[in-house]
Motif scaffolding. Structure first.
Motif, mmCIF file in Angstrom:
data_model
loop_
_atom_site.group_PDB
_atom_site.id
_atom_site.type_symbol
_atom_site.label_atom_id
_atom_site.label_comp_id
_atom_site.label_asym_id
_atom_site.label_seq_id
_atom_site.Cartn_x
_atom_site.Cartn_y
_atom_site.Cartn_z
ATOM 1 N N GLN A 27 0.841 -1.200 0.000
ATOM 2 C CA GLN A 27 0.000 0.000 0.000
ATOM 3 C C GLN A 27 0.879 1.255 0.000
ATOM 4 O O GLN A 27 0.715 2.178 0.801
ATOM 5 C CB GLN A 27 -0.959 0.006 1.187
ATOM 6 N N SER A 28 1.812 1.236 -0.956
ATOM 7 C CA SER A 28 2.783 2.321 -1.064
ATOM 8 C C SER A 28 2.855 2.834 -2.490
ATOM 9 O O SER A 28 2.567 2.105 -3.448
ATOM 10 C CB SER A 28 4.172 1.853 -0.635
ATOM 11 N N LEU A 29 3.262 4.080 -2.620
ATOM 12 C CA LEU A 29 3.476 4.688 -3.926
ATOM 13 C C LEU A 29 4.973 4.718 -4.217
ATOM 14 O O LEU A 29 5.758 5.295 -3.461
ATOM 15 C CB LEU A 29 2.921 6.116 -3.958
ATOM 16 N N LEU A 30 5.363 4.078 -5.321
ATOM 17 C CA LEU A 30 6.742 4.125 -5.789
ATOM 18 C C LEU A 30 6.869 5.241 -6.815
ATOM 19 O O LEU A 30 5.960 5.467 -7.609
ATOM 20 C CB LEU A 30 7.134 2.803 -6.450
ATOM 21 N N TYR A 31 8.004 5.921 -6.830
ATOM 22 C CA TYR A 31 8.269 6.918 -7.875
ATOM 23 C C TYR A 31 9.751 7.253 -7.869
ATOM 24 O O TYR A 31 10.491 6.866 -6.949
ATOM 25 C CB TYR A 31 7.415 8.180 -7.694
ATOM 26 N N VAL A 32 10.203 7.940 -8.920
ATOM 27 C CA VAL A 32 11.606 8.316 -9.014
ATOM 28 C C VAL A 32 11.731 9.838 -9.042
ATOM 29 O O VAL A 32 10.807 10.539 -9.433
ATOM 30 C CB VAL A 32 12.290 7.720 -10.277
ATOM 31 N N ASP A 33 12.896 10.311 -8.608
ATOM 32 C CA ASP A 33 13.252 11.715 -8.778
ATOM 33 C C ASP A 33 14.421 11.761 -9.751
ATOM 34 O O ASP A 33 15.542 11.382 -9.406
ATOM 35 C CB ASP A 33 13.637 12.345 -7.440
ATOM 36 N N MET A 34 14.147 12.200 -10.964
ATOM 37 C CA MET A 34 15.177 12.236 -11.994
ATOM 38 C C MET A 34 16.326 13.171 -11.623
ATOM 39 O O MET A 34 17.489 12.862 -11.851
ATOM 40 C CB MET A 34 14.561 12.659 -13.331
ATOM 41 N N THR A 35 15.985 14.322 -11.065
ATOM 42 C CA THR A 35 17.005 15.314 -10.731
ATOM 43 C C THR A 35 17.888 14.838 -9.577
ATOM 44 O O THR A 35 19.115 14.926 -9.625
ATOM 45 C CB THR A 35 16.355 16.657 -10.371
ATOM 46 N N GLY A 36 17.272 14.337 -8.531
ATOM 47 C CA GLY A 36 18.016 13.911 -7.355
ATOM 48 C C GLY A 36 18.609 12.523 -7.453
ATOM 49 O O GLY A 36 19.323 12.087 -6.540
ATOM 50 N N LYS A 37 18.292 11.789 -8.538
ATOM 51 C CA LYS A 37 18.776 10.416 -8.746
ATOM 52 C C LYS A 37 18.416 9.521 -7.551
ATOM 53 O O LYS A 37 19.239 8.793 -7.003
ATOM 54 C CB LYS A 37 20.282 10.406 -8.993
ATOM 55 N N THR A 38 17.141 9.604 -7.176
ATOM 56 C CA THR A 38 16.640 8.824 -6.051
ATOM 57 C C THR A 38 15.379 8.064 -6.455
ATOM 58 O O THR A 38 14.690 8.432 -7.409
ATOM 59 C CB THR A 38 16.298 9.733 -4.849
ATOM 60 N N VAL A 39 15.084 6.995 -5.701
ATOM 61 C CA VAL A 39 13.809 6.299 -5.824
ATOM 62 C C VAL A 39 13.114 6.389 -4.471
ATOM 63 O O VAL A 39 13.763 6.433 -3.414
ATOM 64 C CB VAL A 39 13.987 4.831 -6.260
#
Length: 309
Positions: A27-39
């Protein structure tokens, strides 16, 4: 209907969030931050956002994250597909697009898995500083299964969101620069595409109101919900007629992608970002780069698939 920010970036930090995926098991939302190079993995019950800094080349950036059936996650970054072990934070390369025939160097962008567990991901030309000025038709769409990367469609300028119809006979796919949502006949058993056509064409005079299509998802009625970057909207279209059905306005310009989630799959989660092209000023209570939850839409989505190889 209500629009609520559930995750806000740290003050003064520029982020560009993409690739939202609702993980039913946690019950979690996954996503990426392209600028910060994080998931990221944001848990709805605890309202906590777990973050992993990826150990990747400074010139590359993550573009998607999906769960892997055997455990962990699949992450694309630059030209590489990797396995991410969340506990150890180890990133292990599985495949890349170096062997795919192309006249130009390309990078991965958005993507999803089909019901057979193949990963589908689009590309766009690398080494272009102004993404709004990409050379036409140099990107393509690939499928990835058992570390085998196959080109499935070409002559795409800026690959973005995708979704399958409920019967899995149609793949919808965004090409952002011509402002089109394409449709392909899809054979789920072979993974082959045919009969390419335009399902939704953004009117030429709608740039100020609809911006540019980015990521998208599909509801159980078969309608497409597409993030309209530059204008801070999510628009809902009937792909059979191409008709615009409704829009949702957000307090930021850079709406990048969306997915359905929540316990009943009736909440729409929307990522956003900021860049020089968007030039969204953080002069309100909600900064660019926030994640939003939309409730009360009266529609539902289906869980997205996982990578099975």
């Amino acid at each position: 209907m209500s629009v609520t920010p559930v995750v806000k970036p740290p003050s003064g930090v520029t982020v560009f969030l993409e690739g939202p995926y609702w993980e039913v098991s946690t019950q979690s939302l996954l996503y990426v931050d392209m600028t910060g190079k994080t998931v990221h993995r944001w848990n709805a019950a605890t309202n906590t956002d777990e973050v992993i800094n990826l150990d990747i080349d400074e010139k590359t950036r993550p573009s998607l994250i999906v769960p892997r059936q055997s455990g962990g996650y699949i992450v694309t970054h630059g030209r590489t597909v990797s396995h991410l072990d969340w506990s150890s934070r180890n990133l292990t390369a599985l495949a890349n697009i170096d062997g795919v025939e192309s006249d130009v160097k390309v990078l991965f962008n958005d993507g999803k898995c089909d019901s057979k567990g193949r990963l589908w991901a689009g590309t766009f030309p690398a080494d272009v500083k102004d993404i709004s000025n990409l050379p036409p038709n140099q990107g393509f769409l690939v499928s990835i299964a058992e570390a085998n990367v196959q080109k499935q469609a070409d002559k795409i300028t800026l690959s973005n969101g995708m979704a399958w119809s409920a019967d899995e006979k149609t793949l919808y796919f965004v090409d952002s620069i011509p402002r089109e949502i394409l449709a392909f006949d899809f054979d789920v058993n072979t993974g082959q595409l045919s009969n390419r056509r335009v399902a939704v064409a953004f009117p030429p005079d709608s740039k100020e109101t609809l911006g540019m299509p980015d990521g998208l998802t599909i509801d159980t009625d078969g309608n497409l919900w597409v993030a309209c970057i530059l204008v801070g909207k999510v628009a809902c279209f009937d792909p059979q007629s191409g008709k615009l059905l409704r829009t949702i306005q957000f307090p930021v310009k850079g709406t990048t992608s969306c997915c359905f989630g929540g316990e009943n799959m009736d909440e729409l989660y929307v990522t956003s970002g900021n860049s020089a092209v968007i030039n969204d000023k953080a002069d309100g209570e909600v900064p660019p780069g926030s994640v939003f939850r939309v409730t009360g839409l009266g529609v539902k989505g289906c869980p997205d698939h996982v990578y099975q190889n």
